[in-house]
Write an enzyme that holds these catalytic residues in place. Sequence first.
Site, PDB file in Angstrom:
ATOM      1  N   GLU A  36      -3.944 -14.111   2.642  1.00  0.00           N
ATOM      2  CA  GLU A  36      -4.099 -13.106   3.652  1.00  0.00           C
ATOM      3  C   GLU A  36      -5.666 -13.116   4.065  1.00  0.00           C
ATOM      4  OE1 GLU A  36      -3.108  -8.447   4.806  1.00  0.00           O
ATOM      5  OE2 GLU A  36      -2.699  -9.379   2.554  1.00  0.00           O
ATOM      6  N   THR A  42       0.785  -1.011  -0.006  1.00  0.00           N
ATOM      7  CA  THR A  42       0.201   0.177   0.108  1.00  0.00           C
ATOM      8  C   THR A  42       0.733   1.270  -0.020  1.00  0.00           C
ATOM      9  OG1 THR A  42      -1.658  -1.199   1.294  1.00  0.00           O
ATOM     10  CG2 THR A  42      -1.725   1.166   1.134  1.00  0.00           C
TER      11      THR A  42
END
Length: 380
Positions: free
Chosen positions: A243, A128
């Site tokens: 995840e 990110t």
Amino acid sequence: MTYLFENEEHAQLRETVKRFSQKHIAPHAHAWEEAEEFPRELYRDAAKAGLLGISYPVEDGGSGGDITHGLVAGEEMVLSGHSVGTCVGLNSHGIALPPIVRLGTPEQKKRFVAPVLAGEKVSALAITEPGGGSDVARLTTRAVRDGDHYVVDGAKTFITSGCRADIVTTAVRTGGEGHAGISLLVIERGTPGFSVSKKLAKTGWWATDTAELSFESCRVPVTNLIGEENQGFFAIMVNFATERLFLAGQCVAIAELAYRESVKYARERSAFGKSLMGHQVVRHKLADMATRLAAARALVGECATRVARSEQVPGLAAMTKNTATDMCSFVVDQAVQIHGGNGYMREYLVERLYRDARLYPIGGGTREIMNEIISKTEGY
């Protein structure tokens, strides 16, 4: 209630994790959350107990097992340790190492995977960026080839364990625009040009550090490239699917803990001449909590079973994450309500769980992105 896939091996694993967590985490949970960090020595302690290597190949320094063992261990650590932040930080390698295990060379696994599983180094995943969250295909951190190095410039944010990480599996742009130009590089602490810009203050997960990272003319050896150049996007997507399953499992663990705390409180607390449990409205709240928890656990269990069979289930993983996060948000909210004013106090565990739970509809891909994935896999 446990997962339907669990056998005697999982039961023994639960007991091992329970003993470790009750001894090494639970007594310090509140203090570590308030201090916003846990001791680095905990990594070595967990490694000695064989907990960091669960679901990793023995030949890479792991303890063996598959994703179901990882889910069980993660749940029991939350249930017995009482600190989601500590558990998340201690296991940040769960998203940082899998791409290296799947795509790395033997030399890379020896350099990066084995030391982390031994508790000697800390790892983090950096995808990110400050300018964009879920839109991975448009990341802007660039790595330009210069001889036997890449020169990396850019920034990453919301990086779990970013402040203390020794190795960071980093998504960079080595090619053109879009998903086809993305690669994965391992960037090591101490590399000139690599720095932690700041430690971020969060709503929950206080015991684990979350950082913003900066790369300025950072020279990274080409030997740190994981897999092929410009082929990193697919590896990231595969990693995301796993995840999301682990995040869903954490939601089940948080909700289970909040539910247990609520049952205990309802039995001990009195109001209007009888225990809270004696009031139908409270019993029905608990019944709704238990029902939604059971449903989410069933879906997490099915998704985990399919992943353990090597099935590719991106759509199901997205459904599982949304279902589990919705359930968790409901359960922790009801837990606070049952606790009344005490549920708003930081000395009570449900207050912390309420804050911790808010991350899950955002982290690992937002709820809205999950619906887009589901839409695509369903063909509309």
